[in-house]
Design an enzyme around this catalytic site. Sequence first.
Site, mmCIF file in Angstrom:
data_model
loop_
_atom_site.group_PDB
_atom_site.id
_atom_site.type_symbol
_atom_site.label_atom_id
_atom_site.label_comp_id
_atom_site.label_asym_id
_atom_site.label_seq_id
_atom_site.Cartn_x
_atom_site.Cartn_y
_atom_site.Cartn_z
ATOM 1 N N GLU A 283 0.907 -1.258 0.116
ATOM 2 C CA GLU A 283 -0.057 0.113 -0.005
ATOM 3 C C GLU A 283 0.842 1.121 0.088
ATOM 4 O OE1 GLU A 283 -2.700 -0.402 3.350
ATOM 5 O OE2 GLU A 283 -3.734 -2.135 2.390
ATOM 6 N N PRO A 284 0.430 2.561 -0.509
ATOM 7 C CA PRO A 284 1.070 3.721 -0.346
ATOM 8 C C PRO A 284 1.811 3.805 1.094
ATOM 9 C CG PRO A 284 -0.949 3.840 -1.374
ATOM 10 C CD PRO A 284 -0.953 2.640 -0.838
ATOM 11 N N THR A 314 1.758 -5.323 -9.663
ATOM 12 C CA THR A 314 2.347 -5.874 -10.955
ATOM 13 C C THR A 314 1.427 -6.868 -11.699
ATOM 14 O OG1 THR A 314 4.494 -5.728 -10.156
ATOM 15 C CG2 THR A 314 4.313 -6.778 -12.176
ATOM 16 N N ARG A 441 35.063 -6.010 -29.259
ATOM 17 C CA ARG A 441 35.509 -4.646 -29.204
ATOM 18 C C ARG A 441 36.922 -4.502 -29.277
ATOM 19 N NH1 ARG A 441 34.118 0.615 -30.650
ATOM 20 N NH2 ARG A 441 35.103 2.134 -29.075
ATOM 21 N N ILE A 509 31.753 -3.007 -19.413
ATOM 22 C CA ILE A 509 32.692 -3.355 -20.526
ATOM 23 C C ILE A 509 32.105 -3.012 -21.865
ATOM 24 C CG2 ILE A 509 33.141 -5.793 -21.665
ATOM 25 C CD1 ILE A 509 33.418 -7.317 -18.835
ATOM 26 N N GLY A 511 31.430 0.020 -22.273
ATOM 27 C CA GLY A 511 31.743 1.391 -22.409
ATOM 28 C C GLY A 511 30.540 2.298 -22.679
ATOM 29 N N GLU A 535 9.723 -8.681 -3.556
ATOM 30 C CA GLU A 535 9.780 -10.122 -3.030
ATOM 31 C C GLU A 535 10.433 -10.060 -1.711
ATOM 32 O OE1 GLU A 535 8.018 -12.481 -4.023
ATOM 33 O OE2 GLU A 535 7.565 -11.409 -5.839
HETATM 34 C C1 LIG Z 1 8.605 -2.855 -9.752
HETATM 35 C C2 LIG Z 1 8.077 -3.456 -8.481
HETATM 36 C C3 LIG Z 1 6.973 -4.352 -8.410
HETATM 37 C C4 LIG Z 1 6.256 -4.636 -7.558
HETATM 38 N N1 LIG Z 1 5.152 -5.718 -7.428
HETATM 39 C C5 LIG Z 1 4.382 -5.878 -6.284
HETATM 40 C C6 LIG Z 1 3.408 -6.705 -6.581
HETATM 41 O O1 LIG Z 1 3.159 -7.462 -7.550
HETATM 42 N N2 LIG Z 1 2.578 -6.821 -5.444
HETATM 43 C C7 LIG Z 1 3.147 -6.255 -4.181
HETATM 44 O O2 LIG Z 1 1.890 -6.482 -3.359
HETATM 45 N N3 LIG Z 1 3.966 -5.541 -4.122
HETATM 46 C C8 LIG Z 1 4.883 -5.290 -5.181
HETATM 47 N N4 LIG Z 1 6.135 -4.420 -5.199
HETATM 48 C C9 LIG Z 1 6.241 -3.714 -3.572
HETATM 49 C C10 LIG Z 1 7.151 -4.356 -2.880
HETATM 50 O O3 LIG Z 1 6.977 -5.582 -2.534
HETATM 51 C C11 LIG Z 1 7.515 -3.074 -2.063
HETATM 52 O O4 LIG Z 1 8.409 -2.061 -2.875
HETATM 53 C C12 LIG Z 1 8.715 -3.561 -1.012
HETATM 54 O O5 LIG Z 1 8.167 -4.554 -0.201
HETATM 55 C C13 LIG Z 1 9.110 -2.627 -0.075
HETATM 56 O O6 LIG Z 1 8.222 -1.844 0.390
HETATM 57 P P1 LIG Z 1 8.348 -0.110 0.047
HETATM 58 O O7 LIG Z 1 8.316 0.258 -1.387
HETATM 59 O O8 LIG Z 1 7.031 0.256 0.727
HETATM 60 O O9 LIG Z 1 9.492 0.114 1.120
HETATM 61 P P2 LIG Z 1 9.455 0.619 2.813
HETATM 62 O O10 LIG Z 1 8.711 -0.473 3.443
HETATM 63 O O11 LIG Z 1 9.014 2.031 2.745
HETATM 64 O O12 LIG Z 1 10.883 0.584 2.833
HETATM 65 C C14 LIG Z 1 12.033 1.452 2.451
HETATM 66 C C15 LIG Z 1 13.338 0.897 2.675
HETATM 67 O O13 LIG Z 1 13.504 0.901 4.021
HETATM 68 C C16 LIG Z 1 14.112 -0.367 4.197
HETATM 69 N N5 LIG Z 1 13.566 -0.870 5.636
HETATM 70 C C17 LIG Z 1 12.497 -1.192 5.805
HETATM 71 N N6 LIG Z 1 12.150 -1.516 7.142
HETATM 72 C C18 LIG Z 1 13.361 -1.240 7.704
HETATM 73 C C19 LIG Z 1 13.802 -1.545 8.946
HETATM 74 N N7 LIG Z 1 12.968 -1.879 10.036
HETATM 75 N N8 LIG Z 1 14.993 -1.057 9.279
HETATM 76 C C20 LIG Z 1 15.717 -0.425 8.169
HETATM 77 N N9 LIG Z 1 15.263 -0.545 7.082
HETATM 78 C C21 LIG Z 1 14.101 -0.891 6.637
HETATM 79 C C22 LIG Z 1 13.693 -1.307 3.117
HETATM 80 O O14 LIG Z 1 14.273 -2.414 2.972
HETATM 81 C C23 LIG Z 1 13.748 -0.320 1.985
HETATM 82 O O15 LIG Z 1 15.116 -0.115 1.579
HETATM 83 C C24 LIG Z 1 6.661 -4.158 -6.272
HETATM 84 C C25 LIG Z 1 7.483 -3.096 -6.296
HETATM 85 C C26 LIG Z 1 8.303 -2.837 -7.339
HETATM 86 C C27 LIG Z 1 9.419 -1.684 -7.172
#
Ligand SMILES: Cc1cc2nc3c(=O)[nH]c(=O)nc-3n(C[C@H](O)[C@H](O)[C@H](O)COP(=O)(O)OP(=O)(O)OC[C@H]3O[C@@H](n4cnc5c(N)ncnc54)[C@H](O)[C@@H]3O)c2cc1C
Length: 557
Positions: A283-284, A314, A441, A509, A511, A535
């Site tokens: 979620e957002p 996705t 190359r 590699i 360039g 994931e």
């Molecule tokens: C191209 C793409 C495809 C996706 N497809 C799907 C899909 O099909 N279905 C779906 O449900 N989701 C999907 N996702 C979502 C993805 O699973 C989430 O982006 C991921 O779980 C991370 O959540 P977030 O983006 O809200 O990051 P956040 O949870 O906000 O985390 C931000 C950063 O903080 C780090 N972090 C988190 N907790 C901690 C902590 N306790 N301490 C220190 N660091 C921490 C995280 O590792 C990350 O680097 C997709 C994302 C992308 C980019």
Amino acid sequence: MSNPIPHDALDRGLALQARLDAFCEAAWGRLRGTIERQGALANGLDDAQVVSYELVFASAELHAMRAMLDYAVACGGSAAPLETTLALAFAADAIVKVRHRIDKVRHAIGIDSAGYCAMFEAGELLEFCQHWLAPAHLAAAGSQILAAGNGGRSLLPEDKQIIAASCARVTEEVVAPLAERIHREDLTIPDEILSAIADMGCFALSIPERFGGTAPDGGHDNLAMVVVTEELSRGSLAAAGSPLTRPEIMARALLAGGDAAQQARWLPGIAQGKPLCAISVTEPDCGSDVAAVRLKATQTDGGWRLNGAKTWCTFAGKAELVLVLARTNADPAAGHRGLSLFLLEKPATDDHAFEFRQPQGGVLSGKAIPTLGYRGMHSFTLFFDNVFVPAENIVGGPQAEGKGFYLTMAGFAGGRLQTAARACGLMRAAYDAAARYARERKVFGKPLADYQLTLAKLGLLGASLRACQEMTYHVARLMDAGQGQMEASLVKLYACRAAEHLTREALQIHGGMGYSEETPVSRYFVDARVLSIFEGAEETLALKVVAREKLATARSL
Ligand SMILES: Cc1cc2nc3c(=O)[nH]c(=O)nc-3n(C[C@H](O)[C@H](O)[C@H](O)COP(=O)(O)OP(=O)(O)OC[C@H]3O[C@@H](n4cnc5c(N)ncnc54)[C@H](O)[C@@H]3O)c2cc1C
């Protein structure tokens, strides 16, 4: 050229790996002891994040080292010079990396100088690393890969090699000719790729035979799944390797918690790619913290109404069945026990934005998020406005209300292993492109591949690719035997990081041409970057899954 390989070189490597493994396990024990003495184990380990993170990656490196040395032994040891050369270079490199990680955190967990030096300053370890990381050895490794045209022979069983060869044909004949256009023009995966994948039975891999799939009843064929995923991802991460992840997660969740009627209704179709699936958890306002999901599910006549927002779903456009995690218990104290899983049916579209109006009055709208790479499926922001889901579509039926978190997690373990396989496929594509370009190359009057630096890079990168493959196959076998949950996270972490590095070096590699969209290597580079985010984002997976498990099982010191 390097000298012949001593007959006991692999044994020495294995002995060092075992000592380092014991050292790392003791480091986990020290960390546990330190945390317990500070009374913080119950506080979510947040003060131990940096140490945990480094130890997780050290553990992953040692797993990869073991998988690579075992592979060389199985190939015949010194009678298999290419495989053994790669394994020894990889092992020496892994030792240096583990040492660096321990260096960074050893004071925090009380590893004294004597203990540290006994491990990392020991003559045998230093000599091993110096010998197998010597420039001449690394360059010889690169030369041997170029001469052989591969980075070591496959030890996969014959049936899996046949599957790999069939998938390779689809990759080369159907996927590869379309992959660049899909990426550059941000197209939705064309039906010819999806039907080729479906016709090959790729969507059936995680579905048991009794439901029309190819997985054994009562088990999984994870090895087949990773072999297929790797081959298809070689053609395109987003347009061929990744559509398979969704049925994998959906099927595992349904098998873990769906009732008999749901399994019978959905699994046979999923096995044929009809319907195509999407998974909507993020979620957002919450991604890593799945337990905090807020999408509201309210009971109504004959079913449920969903209200709120999801993001990064996705394939939500093309999918006709979306697995949605929603909150059925609004009490904040319910936490992850207040979540349930729903199966939402919707029409398919190729468009980047859609609005689906239900006869029952609900509206689901979606908009694709523009991304750096990973194009073909599109990841959507979704808005649920009173979206209706019939009562029979809550996974597991009414009695499974509140079990959505556990069922989602059941789906994710296979997704992690599969993501490691996706990384391997991408690495293979990038490696082959780099090797080809290095031969063609010319710089300063001769091919790039004639220079020591290029060869040494190709040597270590080839070793890293082989190590990721072997570690992935090993974890697949573990999971086939009903184990390997933690290892699935380790290999996901390790292979995704390795793919970032390899695609970076492959682009380098090339360039300037590497930075141009005219060469696929720029696609491999941007595609690889997403692997450590989805994931299970790297940090979350390391801290919340692997470190927790390691600390729970470590002997406190
Ligand atoms: C191209 C793409 C495809 C996706 N497809 C799907 C899909 O099909 N279905 C779906 O449900 N989701 C999907 N996702 C979502 C993805 O699973 C989430 O982006 C991921 O779980 C991370 O959540 P977030 O983006 O809200 O990051 P956040 O949870 O906000 O985390 C931000 C950063 O903080 C780090 N972090 C988190 N907790 C901690 C902590 N306790 N301490 C220190 N660091 C921490 C995280 O590792 C990350 O680097 C997709 C994302 C992308 C980019």
